[in-house]
Design a protein around this motif. Structure first.
Motif, PDB file in Angstrom:
ATOM      1  N   VAL A 122      46.622  42.549  22.135  1.00 21.93           N
ATOM      2  CA  VAL A 122      46.961  42.229  20.748  1.00 21.93           C
ATOM      3  C   VAL A 122      48.102  41.224  20.704  1.00 21.93           C
ATOM      4  CG1 VAL A 122      48.515  44.227  20.569  1.00 21.93           C
ATOM      5  CG2 VAL A 122      47.605  43.174  18.481  1.00 21.93           C
ATOM      6  N   GLN A 123      47.996  40.296  19.776  1.00 24.16           N
ATOM      7  CA  GLN A 123      49.029  39.282  19.575  1.00 24.16           C
ATOM      8  C   GLN A 123      50.122  39.829  18.666  1.00 24.16           C
ATOM      9  OE1 GLN A 123      47.897  35.171  18.230  1.00 24.16           O
ATOM     10  NE2 GLN A 123      49.036  35.743  16.399  1.00 24.16           N
ATOM     11  N   ARG A 126      57.479  49.630  23.448  1.00 26.31           N
ATOM     12  CA  ARG A 126      57.771  50.503  24.593  1.00 26.31           C
ATOM     13  C   ARG A 126      56.573  51.376  24.967  1.00 26.31           C
ATOM     14  NH1 ARG A 126      63.860  52.542  22.776  1.00 26.31           N
ATOM     15  NH2 ARG A 126      64.955  50.586  23.273  1.00 26.31           N
ATOM     16  N   LYS A 127      55.615  51.501  24.038  1.00 29.95           N
ATOM     17  CA  LYS A 127      54.432  52.324  24.307  1.00 29.95           C
ATOM     18  C   LYS A 127      53.333  51.547  25.029  1.00 29.95           C
ATOM     19  CE  LYS A 127      56.016  55.916  22.017  1.00 29.95           C
ATOM     20  NZ  LYS A 127      56.375  57.184  22.727  1.00 29.95           N
ATOM     21  N   ALA A 128      53.451  50.221  25.058  1.00 29.24           N
ATOM     22  CA  ALA A 128      52.395  49.407  25.661  1.00 29.24           C
ATOM     23  C   ALA A 128      52.308  49.649  27.169  1.00 29.24           C
ATOM     24  CB  ALA A 128      52.654  47.926  25.381  1.00 29.24           C
ATOM     25  N   ASP A 129      51.087  49.573  27.685  1.00 30.78           N
ATOM     26  CA  ASP A 129      50.903  49.684  29.134  1.00 30.78           C
ATOM     27  C   ASP A 129      51.423  48.441  29.850  1.00 30.78           C
ATOM     28  OD1 ASP A 129      49.357  52.254  29.338  1.00 30.78           O
ATOM     29  OD2 ASP A 129      47.989  51.147  28.032  1.00 30.78           O
ATOM     30  N   ASN A 130      51.254  47.295  29.214  1.00 31.27           N
ATOM     31  CA  ASN A 130      51.762  46.034  29.772  1.00 31.27           C
ATOM     32  C   ASN A 130      52.162  45.104  28.635  1.00 31.27           C
ATOM     33  OD1 ASN A 130      49.221  46.720  31.882  1.00 31.27           O
ATOM     34  ND2 ASN A 130      51.174  46.215  32.842  1.00 31.27           N
ATOM     35  N   ASN A 131      53.058  44.198  28.933  1.00 33.74           N
ATOM     36  CA  ASN A 131      53.498  43.205  27.964  1.00 33.74           C
ATOM     37  C   ASN A 131      53.533  41.824  28.608  1.00 33.74           C
ATOM     38  OD1 ASN A 131      54.729  44.773  25.418  1.00 33.74           O
ATOM     39  ND2 ASN A 131      55.289  45.911  27.274  1.00 33.74           N
ATOM     40  N   PHE A 132      53.082  40.816  27.859  1.00 31.28           N
ATOM     41  CA  PHE A 132      53.277  39.423  28.241  1.00 31.28           C
ATOM     42  C   PHE A 132      54.216  38.783  27.223  1.00 31.28           C
ATOM     43  CE2 PHE A 132      48.849  40.129  29.841  1.00 31.28           C
ATOM     44  CZ  PHE A 132      49.139  39.985  31.195  1.00 31.28           C
ATOM     45  N   CYS A 133      54.927  37.744  27.625  1.00 32.46           N
ATOM     46  CA  CYS A 133      55.738  36.971  26.695  1.00 32.46           C
ATOM     47  C   CYS A 133      55.706  35.506  27.110  1.00 32.46           C
ATOM     48  CB  CYS A 133      57.173  37.501  26.622  1.00 32.46           C
ATOM     49  SG  CYS A 133      58.060  37.419  28.192  1.00 32.46           S
ATOM     50  N   VAL A 134      56.229  34.636  26.253  1.00 31.31           N
ATOM     51  CA  VAL A 134      55.991  33.200  26.433  1.00 31.31           C
ATOM     52  C   VAL A 134      57.136  32.448  27.102  1.00 31.31           C
ATOM     53  CG1 VAL A 134      54.313  33.020  24.558  1.00 31.31           C
ATOM     54  CG2 VAL A 134      56.766  32.778  24.062  1.00 31.31           C
ATOM     55  N   ILE A 143      50.342  44.043  24.900  1.00 25.46           N
ATOM     56  CA  ILE A 143      50.892  43.194  23.829  1.00 25.46           C
ATOM     57  C   ILE A 143      51.246  41.829  24.412  1.00 25.46           C
ATOM     58  CG2 ILE A 143      52.710  42.907  22.101  1.00 25.46           C
ATOM     59  CD1 ILE A 143      53.075  45.929  22.082  1.00 25.46           C
ATOM     60  N   ASP A 144      50.862  40.783  23.700  1.00 28.71           N
ATOM     61  CA  ASP A 144      51.252  39.420  24.060  1.00 28.71           C
ATOM     62  C   ASP A 144      52.275  38.951  23.034  1.00 28.71           C
ATOM     63  OD1 ASP A 144      51.306  37.053  25.460  1.00 28.71           O
ATOM     64  OD2 ASP A 144      49.605  36.181  24.404  1.00 28.71           O
ATOM     65  N   TRP A 145      53.538  38.894  23.440  1.00 29.31           N
ATOM     66  CA  TRP A 145      54.644  38.566  22.542  1.00 29.31           C
ATOM     67  C   TRP A 145      54.767  37.047  22.431  1.00 29.31           C
ATOM     68  CZ3 TRP A 145      57.841  42.484  20.421  1.00 29.31           C
ATOM     69  CH2 TRP A 145      57.602  43.772  20.903  1.00 29.31           C
ATOM     70  N   HIS A 146      54.390  36.500  21.261  1.00 30.68           N
ATOM     71  CA  HIS A 146      54.550  35.074  21.005  1.00 30.68           C
ATOM     72  C   HIS A 146      55.903  34.784  20.365  1.00 30.68           C
ATOM     73  CE1 HIS A 146      49.909  34.328  20.819  1.00 30.68           C
ATOM     74  NE2 HIS A 146      50.256  35.160  21.766  1.00 30.68           N
ATOM     75  N   ASN A 147      56.451  35.779  19.687  1.00 32.75           N
ATOM     76  CA  ASN A 147      57.718  35.675  18.968  1.00 32.75           C
ATOM     77  C   ASN A 147      58.033  37.082  18.489  1.00 32.75           C
ATOM     78  OD1 ASN A 147      59.995  34.716  17.633  1.00 32.75           O
ATOM     79  ND2 ASN A 147      58.917  33.070  16.569  1.00 32.75           N
ATOM     80  N   TYR A 148      59.016  37.245  17.627  1.00 28.48           N
ATOM     81  CA  TYR A 148      59.304  38.532  17.004  1.00 28.48           C
ATOM     82  C   TYR A 148      58.906  38.481  15.530  1.00 28.48           C
ATOM     83  CZ  TYR A 148      62.180  39.587  21.119  1.00 28.48           C
ATOM     84  OH  TYR A 148      62.630  39.811  22.397  1.00 28.48           O
ATOM     85  N   SER A 197      61.778  27.819  15.961  1.00 30.01           N
ATOM     86  CA  SER A 197      61.728  29.198  16.463  1.00 30.01           C
ATOM     87  C   SER A 197      62.655  30.120  15.679  1.00 30.01           C
ATOM     88  CB  SER A 197      62.079  29.278  17.951  1.00 30.01           C
ATOM     89  OG  SER A 197      62.087  30.623  18.383  1.00 30.01           O
ATOM     90  N   SER A 198      62.085  31.092  15.020  1.00 28.18           N
ATOM     91  CA  SER A 198      62.874  32.051  14.241  1.00 28.18           C
ATOM     92  C   SER A 198      63.753  32.912  15.137  1.00 28.18           C
ATOM     93  CB  SER A 198      61.940  32.936  13.409  1.00 28.18           C
ATOM     94  OG  SER A 198      61.071  33.678  14.254  1.00 28.18           O
ATOM     95  N   SER A 199      63.302  33.170  16.355  1.00 30.50           N
ATOM     96  CA  SER A 199      64.075  33.994  17.290  1.00 30.50           C
ATOM     97  C   SER A 199      64.855  33.145  18.281  1.00 30.50           C
ATOM     98  CB  SER A 199      63.128  34.920  18.066  1.00 30.50           C
ATOM     99  OG  SER A 199      62.251  34.167  18.897  1.00 30.50           O
ATOM    100  N   GLY A 200      64.453  31.881  18.435  1.00 30.25           N
ATOM    101  CA  GLY A 200      65.047  31.030  19.470  1.00 30.25           C
ATOM    102  C   GLY A 200      64.537  31.350  20.855  1.00 30.25           C
ATOM    103  N   LEU A 201      63.447  32.146  20.931  1.00 31.29           N
ATOM    104  CA  LEU A 201      62.986  32.647  22.232  1.00 31.29           C
ATOM    105  C   LEU A 201      61.556  32.253  22.566  1.00 31.29           C
ATOM    106  CD1 LEU A 201      64.458  36.270  21.975  1.00 31.29           C
ATOM    107  CD2 LEU A 201      65.418  34.338  23.227  1.00 31.29           C
ATOM    108  N   ASP A 202      60.883  31.512  21.675  1.00 32.84           N
ATOM    109  CA  ASP A 202      59.520  31.086  21.983  1.00 32.84           C
ATOM    110  C   ASP A 202      59.493  29.571  22.146  1.00 32.84           C
ATOM    111  OD1 ASP A 202      59.920  30.736  19.127  1.00 32.84           O
ATOM    112  OD2 ASP A 202      57.785  30.288  19.005  1.00 32.84           O
ATOM    113  N   LEU A 203      58.400  29.060  22.677  1.00 39.49           N
ATOM    114  CA  LEU A 203      58.255  27.622  22.893  1.00 39.49           C
ATOM    115  C   LEU A 203      57.074  27.084  22.093  1.00 39.49           C
ATOM    116  CD1 LEU A 203      58.835  27.389  26.759  1.00 39.49           C
ATOM    117  CD2 LEU A 203      60.388  26.624  24.954  1.00 39.49           C
TER     118      LEU A 203
END
Length: 429
Positions: free
Chosen positions: A100-101, A158-166, A125-130, A333-339
Motif C-alpha cells: 500500500v502507498q 509499526r504493524k507492517a511486516d515490511n516498509n519501503f521509503c524513498v 507500506i511504501d512510504w512516499h511522504n508523510y 516536500s511537505s516533510s522535507g524527506l521525499d524526492l
C-alpha cells in the motif's frame, strides 16, 4: 521466475495513472511471476506496459459524491472510501503480499492492515511522504485531524511486516523518531525514459505542433528543428525549450517560476548586456491548482516567453522531457524527506535540471555537478540566464551541459528494474 503463481495486491488511494512508482512495483511483481491486482482510481490511463501486462488486473474505486460542507465531506469521503476499499479487497483473489502507498494514510492504512490481519497476507507500506505533513499544508500542524493522521501513521506503520521509503533521510527519521525499520528504495527511471535522436525530436515536435500551431512553420519545420534531404538539424536561431511537470498542488509554488520568467523577460526588454533567446516553457500535468495558475499565466503579456500547459499521454511524456534543453522542478516536500520523481524522470532522459532546494535534495541533485539547486525566484532567474546566455552558441554553457550529461549517463546505468530486484525483491520474497 517463481514456478508457482503467487498473488499480490497493490493499493493506491489515488489515480493509478498518476502513480508511476506503484505502477513500477506492479510490473516488477508481475515479472517475478505474481498475479497482481491493482486497486485505485481510474482517472487517467496507466502506462502502456502496465495496460498490456498479462498478469495485471485493475479494480477501480468509485468516485465519492461531494458534499459542500468541508468537514462533513471529509467524514463522508473517509467512510465511502473505507467501505469501497474493503469491498474490493474481499472480492479479489487473496494476496500473499499487499503493498500500500502512503500517503494518503486515511483510511488506507487501517483498512489494509485489518484485511491483512484477517486474511494472513504480508502487509507492506511504501512510504512516499508523510500524510500528516501534507494535510498540514491546508490545515495546520496542531489541527486535530493532522494529529490523528500522524497517530494512525505511527501506529499502523509499526504493524507492517515490511516498509519501503524513498530516501535515506526518511529512513533515518522513521527509525529514530517512529521506531519503524524500512528499506530505502530510491526511485529510478524505467527504460522508457531515455535520450532520443534528433529525428525523434523533430517527429515529436511536429506531432505536438498539430495541437499547438505556434511550434511549427509552413516549410514543414518546427521552431527548433528543420529537415533537409532526410537529415534533421537543430536551428541556430531556435528558442530555448524548458519543461516542468507538476500535479498542481500546494507543495509546488509555481509563482517562483512565473516570477523568474518575468525577470528573464524584463532582462530582454531592458536591453541587458546578456544575449538571451526566447523561451518556450511546457508545464505538464493536471491538478487542483491548475486553473488558478492558468489564469495567472493568461494575464502575462510576454513578448519573448510562451507557456504551454498540455496534458500529455504517458507515452509522450518521456519524449517531451528528452526534447527539452533544461528541466525545472519546484517540488518542495511537505516533510522535507521525499524526492521529486519528476527529476528522476528528467535525469533518465539526460535532461539537466534546476530544482528547488530542500533538506534531502542532495541525495539526488548535486549542485553544479548534475544540475542546479535554487531557493528563490531570483536564483532560478540567474540560472536560466546563465544557461541560455548566447544560446545555442555559448561554449562555456556547452561544456557545462556535457559535464552534466556525463554525470547523468552514470545515473542512467541503474534503472528501476535492476534496483528493485536488488533492494525490494529480497524483502518481498
Amino acid at each position: 521466475m517463481e514456478d508457482v503463481k503467487k498473488n499480490a495486491c497493490v493499493v493506491v488511494l489515488g489515480d493509478i495513472g498518476r502513480s508511476p512508482r506503484m505502477q513500477y512495483h506492479s510490473l516488477s511483481l508481475a515479472e517475478m511471476g505474481y498475479v497482481v491486482d491493482i486497486i485505485g482510481y481510474g482517472e487517467t490511463e496507466p502506462m502502456e506496459e502496465v495496460k498490456t501486462a498479462p498478469l495485471l488486473y485493475y479494480h477501480y474505486l468509485l468516485p465519492c459524491p461531494r458534499i459542500s460542507l468541508k468537514f462533513v465531506n471529509y467524514i463522508f469521503k473517509t467512510i465511502w472510501q473505507a467501505i469501497n476499499l474493503l469491498f474490493l479487497l474481499f472480492v479479489i483473489r487473496k494476496p500473499d503480499i499487499l503493498l500500500v502507498q502512503n500517503p494518503p494514510a486515511i483510511p488506507t492504512l487501517s483498512i489494509c492492515w485489518f484485511y491483512c490481519k484477517t486474511m494472513g497476507s504480508k502487509f507492506v507500506i511504501d512510504w512516499h511522504n508523510y500524510a500528516h505533513t501534507i494535510m498540514a499544508l491546508s490545515l495546520h500542524k496542531h489541527h486535530p485531524l493532522v494529529k490523528l493522521t500522524k497517530k494512525i501513521e505511527l501506529f499502523i506503520g509499526r504493524k507492517a511486516d515490511n516498509n519501503f521509503c524513498v530516501t535515506n533521510a526518511m529512513n533515518n527519521d522513521l527509525s529514530e523518531n517512529w521506531n519503524i525499520s524500512a528499506v530505502t528504495l530510491y526511485d529510478k527511471p524505467p527504460k522508457i525514459f531515455q535520450p532520443i535522436t534528433l529525428k525523434q525530436k523533430h517527429a515529436f515536435l511536429k506531432h505536438l505542433g498539430e495541437s499547438y500551431k505556434n511550434l511549427t512553420l509552413d516549410d514543414n519545420s518546427t521552431l527548433f528543428t528543420k529537415e533537409v534531404n532526410n537529415e534533421v538539424y537543430l536551428k541556430k536561431d531556435r528558442p530555448g525549450l524548458i519543461v516542468s511537470s507538476t500535479s498542481w498542488t500546494e507543495d509546488e509554488d509555481f509563482s517562483i517560476l512565473l516570477t523568474a520568467l518575468q525577470d528573464y523577460e524584463n532582462h530582454i526588454l531592458n536591453g541587458n548586456e546578456k544575449t538571451l533567446p526566447d523561451l518556450i516553457c511546457f508545464i505538464t500535468g493536471k491538478g487542483p491548482l491548475k486553473s488558478y495558475y492558468s489564469e495567472n499565466i493568461a494575464k502575462r503579456n510576454w513578448q519573448h516567453i510562451s507557456i504551454i500547459t498540455p496534458w500529455l499521454e504517458s507515452k509522450d511524456y518521456p519524449t517531451m522531457l528528452a526534447s527539452a534543453d533544461l528541466g525545472v522542478c519546484l517540488h518542495t516536500s511537505s516533510s522535507g524527506l521525499d524526492l521529486p520523481m519528476k527529476v528522476v524522470d528528467m535525469f533518465g532522459c539526460g535532461l539537466p535540471v534546476c530544482a528547488y532546494d530542500f533538506k534531502c535534495l542532495g541525495e539526488l541533485v548535486k549542485h553544479g555537478k548534475n544540475g542546479y539547486k535554487f531557493t528563490s525566484a531570483e536564483g532560478l532567474s540567474e540560472q536560466l540566464q546563465e544557461w541560455f546566455e548566447n544560446f545555442p552558441h555559448n561554449e562555456k554553457q556547452q561544456e557545462k551541459e556535457t559535464q552534466f550529461k556525463t554525470e547523468l549517463h552514470t545515473f542512467q546505468k541503474l534503472r528501476w528494474t535492476e534496483n528493485w530486484v536488488n533492494m525490494a525483491w529480497p524483502v518481498l520474497k
